[in-house]
Every structure is written in C-alpha cells, then in structure tokens.
Write an enzyme that holds these catalytic residues in place. Structure first.
Site, mmCIF file in Angstrom:
data_model
loop_
_atom_site.group_PDB
_atom_site.id
_atom_site.type_symbol
_atom_site.label_atom_id
_atom_site.label_comp_id
_atom_site.label_asym_id
_atom_site.label_seq_id
_atom_site.Cartn_x
_atom_site.Cartn_y
_atom_site.Cartn_z
ATOM 1 N N ASP A 134 30.285 68.348 3.156
ATOM 2 C CA ASP A 134 29.776 67.098 2.595
ATOM 3 C C ASP A 134 28.315 66.880 2.938
ATOM 4 O OD1 ASP A 134 32.457 66.881 2.062
ATOM 5 O OD2 ASP A 134 32.784 65.076 3.265
ATOM 6 N N ASP A 224 26.328 63.433 -1.992
ATOM 7 C CA ASP A 224 27.010 64.261 -1.007
ATOM 8 C C ASP A 224 26.866 65.713 -1.449
ATOM 9 O OD1 ASP A 224 27.785 61.935 0.225
ATOM 10 O OD2 ASP A 224 29.933 62.389 0.221
ATOM 11 N N HIS A 274 33.502 64.016 -4.848
ATOM 12 C CA HIS A 274 33.401 65.444 -4.526
ATOM 13 C C HIS A 274 34.048 66.292 -5.609
ATOM 14 C CE1 HIS A 274 32.998 64.191 -0.015
ATOM 15 N NE2 HIS A 274 31.980 63.807 -0.771
ATOM 16 N N ASP A 276 34.886 69.544 -5.342
ATOM 17 C CA ASP A 276 35.607 70.746 -4.917
ATOM 18 C C ASP A 276 37.124 70.597 -4.820
ATOM 19 O OD1 ASP A 276 35.382 69.146 -2.680
ATOM 20 O OD2 ASP A 276 34.539 70.674 -1.377
ATOM 21 N N CYS A 380 36.163 71.982 2.182
ATOM 22 C CA CYS A 380 35.491 70.861 2.862
ATOM 23 C C CYS A 380 35.150 71.198 4.310
ATOM 24 C CB CYS A 380 36.397 69.625 2.871
ATOM 25 S SG CYS A 380 36.948 69.066 1.261
#
Length: 410
Positions: A134, A224, A274, A276, A380
């Site tokens: 992040d 991020d 995010h 991912d 992450c």
C-alpha cells in the site's frame, strides 16, 4: 513515533552503520521492477508487530462495514495472540520465499500506539506495516512512498526509511522518492458523504460509485501504491476511495515524461479500494478479473486490442472474511506471482489453486488467512525490490484517448 527493534523480533535487525553514520552497504543489492510477474529476486514482507485498530476516519469509514465490530469501541491494540499468529503466517511466507533463493527484508517496527496529532487532524493511533504494497511503489529503479488517505497511516513510511536508505546507498542508480504529503483535514473529504455511509443500502452505495462519487475530494493529492498496476510501459491506476483524480494527475505528470503511459481504470464496485483483489496481471497476455467487479464500459478495449486474455476468478472458499478484517473474501485472488509459471496462493483457497493449475501455473500454497485482518493477502503483504526483466511494451496497439484520465467516461 518511536522505532525499537529490541521489542519486536519479527522486525528487521538494526542496520550496521559505518563510523560516518551512513547505512551499511550490501554489495550486489539491486533495485528494479516493472511489473508483478517477472522473476522475483528481492522483496519486502510485512510484519504484524504492535498493530492497532485505529479510530475510524473519513477515509476508512467506507472500508469498514457498517455492522463491523471494528466500528467505535474496538479501537486499540490488537490482541497479542492474534499478532503472534499473524506473524507466524508472515514469517512462514518469508521462509518459503527465502527457500526459493529470494532475498527477503522486513520493515522496522514502530510503536503504533502513540496518538497522531498534526495541525489538521488527530487520531487515536497508527495502523501497522503488514501491507507494504500500500505504501511503497517500485517504478523501475525508484521506490516511491505514496500519499495515503487514511489518517492512521500518515507516518507508516517510518517503518521503511532505514531499509530505503540502505537501498539508496547499496544501488548507486536507485532513487528514493516521496509524493507530496497530504493534509488530510476535514476539507480533504466529503464529510456529509462519510456520515451517510452506514445508513445507505448496497444499491445506494453502488450508485454513488458508478457516478464516481467517492469520500475523498480533490483537495489533496492522494493515492495508495496498491491502486497502481504496473505493466511495463503502461501503468493502470484505479480511481476510487483511496486514489483521487489529483493523485492520478500527479502520477501522469511524474511518469509520462519518463516514457510510461498512464491509464485510468474504475470498476462497478461499491467500495473500490486497491486494484490487487479486483484486476490482477498473471503473466504477459493474461489478466484475472473479479467477476463481482466488472470493468466499466470501454475499458477492456486496450486489453482486447493487444490480445490480452481476461479470465474471471473462481468463487472464494470463504463466505465471510476473518474477524476484524478490512478486506473482502476476494483476497482469494490476491496472490504473489514468483515468475511466469509460479504463483503463491493462500492455502485454504483450493478452487483458486485449481484454476491456476489449469492456467499452467505451479502453485505454492501459503498459510496466510490469519494475517488477513492485518492488511490483506499475499500481494498486499509484499513490496517488490527487484524483479528480473526490463521495461517491455505489452500494449503496442494504442488508440486515441487510451491513456487520458478523461477517457472512459471521465
């Protein structure tokens, strides 16, 4: 906030220093990465030491489900039992990577307990450093510290400063950079939008997302690093709750003069945070898409015109995330690619492992579910330092507007 590795055994060891005070130089250390699938050679794996559940803030409210026990009374340090179990998972993951010859570094440990006070806001504590993805964005030979929107994560970069300084000294071509620091005052957020969140239905929150109405305003430059997907010369950035358009404009101005092409992506997602666990590159020409978060109209075009296959991920093994977890069950597709034929998948996600097997991957199961609540899944929990390979052009067939922020209904 203080840093003390003496009390946190899972943190990186104190760095050796020369008499001049310059960090220890590691001969042969190399910083370079252009994507998430070339052979991984050096990585940072996060730690769970001393992590806290901070008070909710305008940026985090939308990430915490309205009925979650994390709201309100649960602010404070996570239990030592949960911290120890999460570190057991993270240390096991690090050992798996080291056994494959990959260099693994760990963050320094920070006392996240201290209250954060700035001229613009105050919050009960910091967060933690389980998810370095992040905070850190490796773009070629540089590592950038991102301007994150959660107030509790304002000083999270402190966990990485010693490592980054060491990389800077060890690789003479490495550049360490910091994006503009945000203020994160109430003026940075739509406070009425935030206050209404827990009273809205799923249909109402989806309508706001489809209109690209998010909790962050354009006052600060915000993004991020986990909202940025690197594919060689082409960089795809998700616009959502943790990355605003000002952040995407900054990325565009920063990296396009270096030869990168910046694209904006958004998805039909109530809470876009995010990229991912939504849209993941597996190897050149192959993407994994969350079937519950489809791409907006027109955004498949650049992939289709360049012969990329988009495969929908299978259903997760779990109906609910672990207790006190910020993330959804779709961490099932939050995997770490080791090379074009090898992938790490959470050990309980049998169907996801079977899908990867059918796609021609060798699958490495990793026990990580008990660390999910500390910041996410396998992707992450890592940040690239070095992947073999160069900056390739995977999208030679560009078209008018394909890398404009204003394209695709913006």
């Amino acid at each position: 906030m203080s840093i003390s590795n003496d009390f946190y055994p899972n943190a990186s060891l104190p760095l050796e220093r020369k008499e001049s005070g310059v960090p220890y130089v590691r001969p042969g250390l190399h910083v370079e990465s252009y994507n998430d699938f070339d052979p991984l050679r050096h990585v940072i794996v996060g730690i769970a030491d001393n992590q806290h559940i901070p008070e909710a803030c305008p940026a985090s409210n939308e990430k915490i489900p309205a009925d979650s026990p994390m709201r309100g009374s649960k602010a404070g340090r996570r239990t030592q039992e949960s911290i120890d179990r999460a570190n057991e998972c993270l240390n096991g993951f690090a050992q798996i990577l080291e056994n494959r010859g990959i260099i693994v570094d760990r963050p320094g440990a920070v006392d996240w307990h201290d209250r954060i006070n700035t001229p613009d806001f105050s919050i009960s504590s910091g967060f933690g450093c389980m998810p370095p993805r992040d905070c850190l964005l490796t773009m070629g030979k540089s590592i950038l510290m991102a301007p994150m929107s959660f107030r509790s994560r304002y000083f999270e970069y402190l966990a990485y400063t010693d490592l980054l300084r060491e990389y800077f000294e060890s690789d003479q071509k490495c550049m360490i950079e910091q994006a503009p620091r945000p203020r994160l005052s109430d003026d940075s957020f739509r406070m009425d939008y935030v206050a209404a969140y827990e009273y809205l239905s799923d249909e109402e929150t989806m309508a706001r997302s489809l209109n690209k109405e998010y909790s962050t305003k354009e006052t600060d430059i915000l993004f991020d690093a986990a909202d940025v997907m690197r594919l060689g010369k082409d960089i795809f950035v998700q616009h959502g709750l943790t990355t605003n358009l000002a952040g995407i404009h900054w990325i565009k101005r920063k990296y396009e003069p270096m030869g990168y092409r910046i694209h904006t992506l958004s998805f039909a997602d109530n809470h876009p945070i995010h990229i991912d666990a939504t849209f993941c590159p597996l190897r050149p020409g192959l993407m994994l898409l969350n079937p519950h978060r489809p791409l907006f109209a027109g955004q498949r075009e650049i992939f289709e015109k360049n012969d990329w296959q988009i495969v929908e991920a299978v259903k997760p093994a779990w109906d609910n995330p672990p207790p006190l977890c910020y993330s959804s069950t779709w961490l099932s597709m939050n995997t770490l690619i080791i090379d074009h034929k090898t992938v790490c998948v959470e050990a309980s996600e049998k169907a996801q492992m079977e899908q990867f097997d059918k796609l021609g991957f060798n699958v490495i199961p990793v026990d990580l579910r008990d660390a999910y609540a500390f910041g996410g899944g396998l992707h992450c929990a890592t940040a690239d330092v070095w992947r073999e390979g160069k900056c390739e052009d995977y999208f030679p067939n560009q078209f008018s507007g394909s890398h404009n922020i204003e394209h695709w209904e913006y």
